[in-house]
Motif scaffolding. Structure first.
Motif, PDB file in Angstrom:
ATOM      1  N   GLN A  85      -8.305  49.056  23.745  1.00 49.51           N
ATOM      2  CA  GLN A  85      -8.773  49.019  22.361  1.00 49.51           C
ATOM      3  C   GLN A  85      -8.543  47.616  21.817  1.00 49.51           C
ATOM      4  OE1 GLN A  85     -10.269  51.726  20.637  1.00 49.51           O
ATOM      5  NE2 GLN A  85     -10.852  49.981  19.357  1.00 49.51           N
ATOM      6  N   PHE A  86      -9.619  46.866  21.636  1.00 47.74           N
ATOM      7  CA  PHE A  86      -9.499  45.474  21.208  1.00 47.74           C
ATOM      8  C   PHE A  86      -9.277  45.409  19.700  1.00 47.74           C
ATOM      9  CE2 PHE A  86     -11.018  44.799  25.376  1.00 47.74           C
ATOM     10  CZ  PHE A  86     -10.689  43.498  25.731  1.00 47.74           C
ATOM     11  N   THR A  87      -8.262  44.667  19.326  1.00 43.15           N
ATOM     12  CA  THR A  87      -7.892  44.476  17.930  1.00 43.15           C
ATOM     13  C   THR A  87      -7.599  42.991  17.711  1.00 43.15           C
ATOM     14  OG1 THR A  87      -5.576  44.975  18.475  1.00 43.15           O
ATOM     15  CG2 THR A  87      -6.933  46.803  17.667  1.00 43.15           C
ATOM     16  N   PRO A  88      -7.559  42.526  16.453  1.00 41.76           N
ATOM     17  CA  PRO A  88      -7.315  41.095  16.207  1.00 41.76           C
ATOM     18  C   PRO A  88      -5.978  40.597  16.733  1.00 41.76           C
ATOM     19  CG  PRO A  88      -8.271  42.126  14.264  1.00 41.76           C
ATOM     20  CD  PRO A  88      -7.956  43.240  15.223  1.00 41.76           C
ATOM     21  N   ASP A  89      -4.971  41.469  16.858  1.00 43.66           N
ATOM     22  CA  ASP A  89      -3.665  41.006  17.313  1.00 43.66           C
ATOM     23  C   ASP A  89      -3.458  41.168  18.817  1.00 43.66           C
ATOM     24  OD1 ASP A  89      -3.647  43.750  17.271  1.00 43.66           O
ATOM     25  OD2 ASP A  89      -1.621  43.941  16.444  1.00 43.66           O
ATOM     26  N   LEU A  90      -4.491  41.580  19.539  1.00 47.33           N
ATOM     27  CA  LEU A  90      -4.371  41.737  20.996  1.00 47.33           C
ATOM     28  C   LEU A  90      -4.274  40.365  21.663  1.00 47.33           C
ATOM     29  CD1 LEU A  90      -4.480  44.246  22.974  1.00 47.33           C
ATOM     30  CD2 LEU A  90      -6.822  43.506  23.462  1.00 47.33           C
ATOM     31  N   LEU A  91      -3.377  40.219  22.637  1.00 51.50           N
ATOM     32  CA  LEU A  91      -3.177  38.953  23.340  1.00 51.50           C
ATOM     33  C   LEU A  91      -3.785  39.022  24.747  1.00 51.50           C
ATOM     34  CD1 LEU A  91       0.545  38.242  22.377  1.00 51.50           C
ATOM     35  CD2 LEU A  91      -1.531  37.295  21.328  1.00 51.50           C
ATOM     36  N   PRO A  92      -4.098  37.863  25.352  1.00 50.71           N
ATOM     37  CA  PRO A  92      -4.654  37.878  26.704  1.00 50.71           C
ATOM     38  C   PRO A  92      -3.775  38.613  27.712  1.00 50.71           C
ATOM     39  CG  PRO A  92      -4.942  35.719  25.723  1.00 50.71           C
ATOM     40  CD  PRO A  92      -4.105  36.510  24.767  1.00 50.71           C
ATOM     41  N   ALA A  93      -2.452  38.475  27.594  1.00 51.06           N
ATOM     42  CA  ALA A  93      -1.557  39.155  28.528  1.00 51.06           C
ATOM     43  C   ALA A  93      -1.635  40.669  28.391  1.00 51.06           C
ATOM     44  CB  ALA A  93      -0.115  38.692  28.300  1.00 51.06           C
ATOM     45  N   ASP A  94      -2.035  41.156  27.226  1.00 52.09           N
ATOM     46  CA  ASP A  94      -2.209  42.593  27.049  1.00 52.09           C
ATOM     47  C   ASP A  94      -3.409  43.112  27.819  1.00 52.09           C
ATOM     48  OD1 ASP A  94      -0.047  42.653  25.262  1.00 52.09           O
ATOM     49  OD2 ASP A  94      -1.349  42.147  23.573  1.00 52.09           O
ATOM     50  N   VAL A  95      -4.285  42.207  28.250  1.00 49.42           N
ATOM     51  CA  VAL A  95      -5.491  42.581  28.979  1.00 49.42           C
ATOM     52  C   VAL A  95      -5.315  42.390  30.482  1.00 49.42           C
ATOM     53  CG1 VAL A  95      -7.952  42.102  29.288  1.00 49.42           C
ATOM     54  CG2 VAL A  95      -6.938  42.023  26.993  1.00 49.42           C
ATOM     55  N   VAL A  96      -4.916  41.190  30.897  1.00 43.65           N
ATOM     56  CA  VAL A  96      -4.859  40.866  32.324  1.00 43.65           C
ATOM     57  C   VAL A  96      -3.489  41.110  32.931  1.00 43.65           C
ATOM     58  CG1 VAL A  96      -6.698  39.173  32.077  1.00 43.65           C
ATOM     59  CG2 VAL A  96      -4.321  38.434  31.899  1.00 43.65           C
ATOM     60  N   GLY A  97      -2.467  41.257  32.094  1.00 43.77           N
ATOM     61  CA  GLY A  97      -1.112  41.437  32.607  1.00 43.77           C
ATOM     62  C   GLY A  97      -0.314  40.149  32.529  1.00 43.77           C
ATOM     63  N   GLY A  98       0.922  40.218  32.942  1.00 42.31           N
ATOM     64  CA  GLY A  98       1.784  39.044  32.899  1.00 42.31           C
ATOM     65  C   GLY A  98       3.078  39.269  33.650  1.00 42.31           C
ATOM     66  N   SER A  99       3.894  38.253  33.694  1.00 42.50           N
ATOM     67  CA  SER A  99       5.164  38.313  34.406  1.00 42.50           C
ATOM     68  C   SER A  99       6.271  38.770  33.464  1.00 42.50           C
ATOM     69  CB  SER A  99       5.523  36.944  34.996  1.00 42.50           C
ATOM     70  OG  SER A  99       4.548  36.540  35.944  1.00 42.50           O
ATOM     71  N   VAL A 100       7.082  39.686  33.935  1.00 39.83           N
ATOM     72  CA  VAL A 100       8.237  40.178  33.167  1.00 39.83           C
ATOM     73  C   VAL A 100       9.497  39.982  34.006  1.00 39.83           C
ATOM     74  CG1 VAL A 100       6.879  41.848  31.846  1.00 39.83           C
ATOM     75  CG2 VAL A 100       7.878  42.522  34.019  1.00 39.83           C
ATOM     76  N   TRP A 101      10.599  39.791  33.326  1.00 38.43           N
ATOM     77  CA  TRP A 101      11.869  39.535  34.012  1.00 38.43           C
ATOM     78  C   TRP A 101      12.497  40.849  34.439  1.00 38.43           C
ATOM     79  CZ3 TRP A 101      14.229  35.696  36.275  1.00 38.43           C
ATOM     80  CH2 TRP A 101      15.580  35.781  36.575  1.00 38.43           C
ATOM     81  N   ASP A 102      12.766  40.958  35.745  1.00 38.66           N
ATOM     82  CA  ASP A 102      13.449  42.123  36.303  1.00 38.66           C
ATOM     83  C   ASP A 102      14.941  41.803  36.394  1.00 38.66           C
ATOM     84  OD1 ASP A 102      14.624  43.963  38.273  1.00 38.66           O
ATOM     85  OD2 ASP A 102      12.578  44.650  38.563  1.00 38.66           O
ATOM     86  N   VAL A 103      15.740  42.482  35.587  1.00 43.69           N
ATOM     87  CA  VAL A 103      17.168  42.195  35.522  1.00 43.69           C
ATOM     88  C   VAL A 103      17.850  42.524  36.843  1.00 43.69           C
ATOM     89  CG1 VAL A 103      19.318  42.733  34.318  1.00 43.69           C
ATOM     90  CG2 VAL A 103      17.168  42.607  33.040  1.00 43.69           C
ATOM     91  N   ARG A 104      17.475  43.629  37.467  1.00 43.04           N
ATOM     92  CA  ARG A 104      18.133  44.033  38.709  1.00 43.04           C
ATOM     93  C   ARG A 104      17.849  43.067  39.847  1.00 43.04           C
ATOM     94  NH1 ARG A 104      16.259  50.130  39.399  1.00 43.04           N
ATOM     95  NH2 ARG A 104      14.299  49.101  38.840  1.00 43.04           N
ATOM     96  N   ARG A 105      16.617  42.610  39.948  1.00 42.19           N
ATOM     97  CA  ARG A 105      16.264  41.692  41.031  1.00 42.19           C
ATOM     98  C   ARG A 105      16.544  40.246  40.679  1.00 42.19           C
ATOM     99  NH1 ARG A 105      10.508  43.780  43.635  1.00 42.19           N
ATOM    100  NH2 ARG A 105      11.138  45.946  44.031  1.00 42.19           N
ATOM    101  N   GLY A 106      16.638  39.957  39.407  1.00 39.68           N
ATOM    102  CA  GLY A 106      16.872  38.590  38.994  1.00 39.68           C
ATOM    103  C   GLY A 106      15.680  37.685  39.211  1.00 39.68           C
ATOM    104  N   GLU A 107      14.484  38.229  39.021  1.00 36.28           N
ATOM    105  CA  GLU A 107      13.275  37.442  39.213  1.00 36.28           C
ATOM    106  C   GLU A 107      12.161  37.994  38.332  1.00 36.28           C
ATOM    107  OE1 GLU A 107      12.097  37.755  43.272  1.00 36.28           O
ATOM    108  OE2 GLU A 107      11.918  39.934  43.227  1.00 36.28           O
ATOM    109  N   PHE A 108      11.078  37.192  38.210  1.00 35.95           N
ATOM    110  CA  PHE A 108       9.914  37.633  37.459  1.00 35.95           C
ATOM    111  C   PHE A 108       9.013  38.482  38.366  1.00 35.95           C
ATOM    112  CE2 PHE A 108      11.127  34.033  34.788  1.00 35.95           C
ATOM    113  CZ  PHE A 108      10.952  34.580  33.513  1.00 35.95           C
ATOM    114  N   LEU A 109       8.525  39.573  37.823  1.00 36.28           N
ATOM    115  CA  LEU A 109       7.593  40.446  38.535  1.00 36.28           C
ATOM    116  C   LEU A 109       6.305  40.554  37.741  1.00 36.28           C
ATOM    117  CD1 LEU A 109       9.923  43.379  39.672  1.00 36.28           C
ATOM    118  CD2 LEU A 109       9.205  41.380  40.999  1.00 36.28           C
ATOM    119  N   PHE A 110       5.210  40.635  38.461  1.00 32.35           N
ATOM    120  CA  PHE A 110       3.903  40.749  37.802  1.00 32.35           C
ATOM    121  C   PHE A 110       3.672  42.190  37.347  1.00 32.35           C
ATOM    122  CE2 PHE A 110      -0.700  41.688  38.132  1.00 32.35           C
ATOM    123  CZ  PHE A 110      -1.143  40.876  37.096  1.00 32.35           C
TER     124      PHE A 110
END
Length: 347
Positions: A92-117
Motif C-alpha cells: 500500500q503506497f503512501t507518502p511516508d513509504l520509504l524505498p527500503a519498505d519496498v525492496v528490503g534492507g539490511s538489519v542488525w542480527d544481535v545473535r550473529r553480530g552481523e547485518f542480514l538482508f
C-alpha cells in the motif's frame, strides 16, 4: 527451474506453429480463457480489460490500472494473484513509504553480530502496488530496477527476483488530491496502461444482487488455474509465436511516426516497440494461433503505446486528448502490409 512433464496427448504444434517438447493436458488457450472467465466472476462485465491485462502479463510485462477510486482495480489485481498461483504480496503506497519498505534492507542480527538482508514485499511472484502514485518520487524510483531487470540492489549486493515476477499497479487520476505523477521512465516500464471504467448498469445490478444474496465471490475464494511453472511455459511459448517481417516493419514505422509527429513532444521508445510485439504475440497465443495477424497489433496498439506518448501543449500544459488523437491519426495513416493475413476490417 525444472518444468513438470505432462502426459502425452494431442500434439498441436502444426496448428499453433510453435515447437513443444511436452504436451499440455489442456490446450493453453482453454486455460487462459478459464482464467479470464473466473476473473470476470469478481469483476462483472469487464472481459475486455481482463483479457488485455492477461495478455500483458503473458507477454512478461507489467500492468498499470488507472481509474477513479472504487471501480475494481484492486479487486482485479487480487483476482489475478489468486488465479495465477505463486506467492503474492501487496504494497500500500503512501507518502511516508520509504524505498527500503519496498525492496528490503539490511538489519542488525544481535545473535550473529552481523547485518542480514530482510527481503521486502517486492520479492514475490505477483506484487500489487496499490495507489502507486501516492508515494513520493524517491519511493517510486525504487521500482525502476525491479520492473526492467527483475532484481534489487541493496548495500551493493544484487539479488534476483523470483520467476515469474509480475507487477500490477493501480493509480488514481492525477487530479486527485495527494498524488504524484509517475515519471516517464517508470511509465515506459509498464507494458500496458488500462482503465477499468464504470460498470454497465445491468452489471452493477448483478453485482448488488450478488452482494445482497451473498453469492458474489471474493478474490480470495478463487483457486489457482495454473502453477507458476506452467505460466512460465506459456510465456515461453507465446514469445515464440511467429511474426512476419512485414508486420515487424509496420510496428517500427508506427513507432517512428510517433517520434516525428508535430503534436507529440515524446514518441514511442524502442522498449515500446518491443512490448508491442510481445503483446501481439501473447494475444495470438491466447486465441490458439502460432502466428500474429495485423489485428493483433491493432488491438494492442493503444494500451501499449498511448501512455508512453506526451502531447505538446501551451505554456508547458499538455493538450487534453492530444496523445490519443495523434496515435489514432498515425494508425490510420501508416499502411498495413498488404500480404499479411487479416481477420477483420481495419478498425
Amino acid at each position: 527451474m525444472i518444468l513438470p512433464q505432462f502426459p502425452s496427448a494431442e500434439q498441436p504444434e502444426a496448428r499453433r506453429g510453435t515447437e513443444r517438447t511436452v504436451s499440455w493436458p489442456e490446450q493453453p488457450e482453454v486455460l487462459l480463457a478459464r482464467i479470464a472467465a473466473r476473473a470476470e466472476t469478481v469483476l462483472l462485465g469487464k472481459r475486455d480489460v481482463i483479457t488485455e491485462a492477461l495478455a500483458a502479463m503473458l507477454a512478461g510485462g507489467h500492468v498499470l490500472l488507472e481509474d477513479v477510486p472504487g471501480v475494481g482495480k484492486t479487486v482485479l489485481a487480487r483476482a489475478f494473484a489468486r488465479l495465477l498461483g505463486g506467492q503474492f504480496q501487496r504494497i500500500q503506497f503512501t507518502p511516508d513509504l520509504l524505498p527500503a519498505d519496498v525492496v528490503g534492507g539490511s538489519v542488525w542480527d544481535v545473535r550473529r553480530g552481523e547485518f542480514l538482508f530482510r527481503p521486502g514485499p517486492v520479492m514475490a511472484n505477483i506484487v500489487l502496488a496499490d495507489e502507486l502514485n501516492r508515494a513520493s518520487p524517491r519511493t517510486q524510483s525504487a521500482l525502476l530496477e525491479v520492473m526492467e531487470e527483475r532484481r534489487v540492489t541493496v548495500d551493493g549486493e544484487t539479488r534476483k527476483l523470483p520467476e515469474p515476477f509480475i507487477l500490477i499497479a493501480t493509480q488514481n487520476p492525477l487530479d486527485c488530491e495527494g498524488t504524484y505523477p509517475l515519471p516517464e521512465a517508470q511509465l515506459d516500464r509498464f507494458m500496458m496502461r488500462l482503465s477499468v471504467g464504470y460498470p454497465d448498469e445491468n452489471e452493477e445490478v448483478r453485482m448488488l444482487e450478488g452482494m445482497a444474496e451473498g453469492t458474489l465471490p471474493q478474490p480470495e475464494q478463487l483457486r489457482p488455474v495454473v502453477l507458476p511453472e506452467e505460466w512460465l511455459r506459456m510465456r515461453s511459448e507465446a514469445a515464440r509465436v511467429h511474426v512476419q517481417g512485414e508486420l515487424l516493419a509496420y510496428a517500427v514505422r508506427v513507432a517512428a511516426a510517433t517520434r516525428r509527429a508535430p503534436e507529440l513532444a515524446l514518441g514511442a521508445s524502442p522498449r515500446a516497440s518491443r512490448d508491442w510485439l510481445r503483446a501481439s504475440q501473447a494475444r495470438a497465443y491466447m486465441e490458439g494461433r502460432g502466428f500474429v495477424l495485423p489485428d493483433d497489433l491493432l488491438a494492442t496498439a493503444q494500451p501499449v503505446l498511448l501512455h508512453r506518448l506526451a502531447a505538446r501543449g501551451v505554456y508547458g500544459v499538455p493538450q487534453a486528448g492530444g496523445s490519443e488523437a495523434a496515435l489514432s491519426r498515425i494508425l490510420s495513416e501508416v499502411p498495413l502490409p498488404s500480404s499479411a493475413g487479416r481477420k477483420a476490417g481495419r478498425r
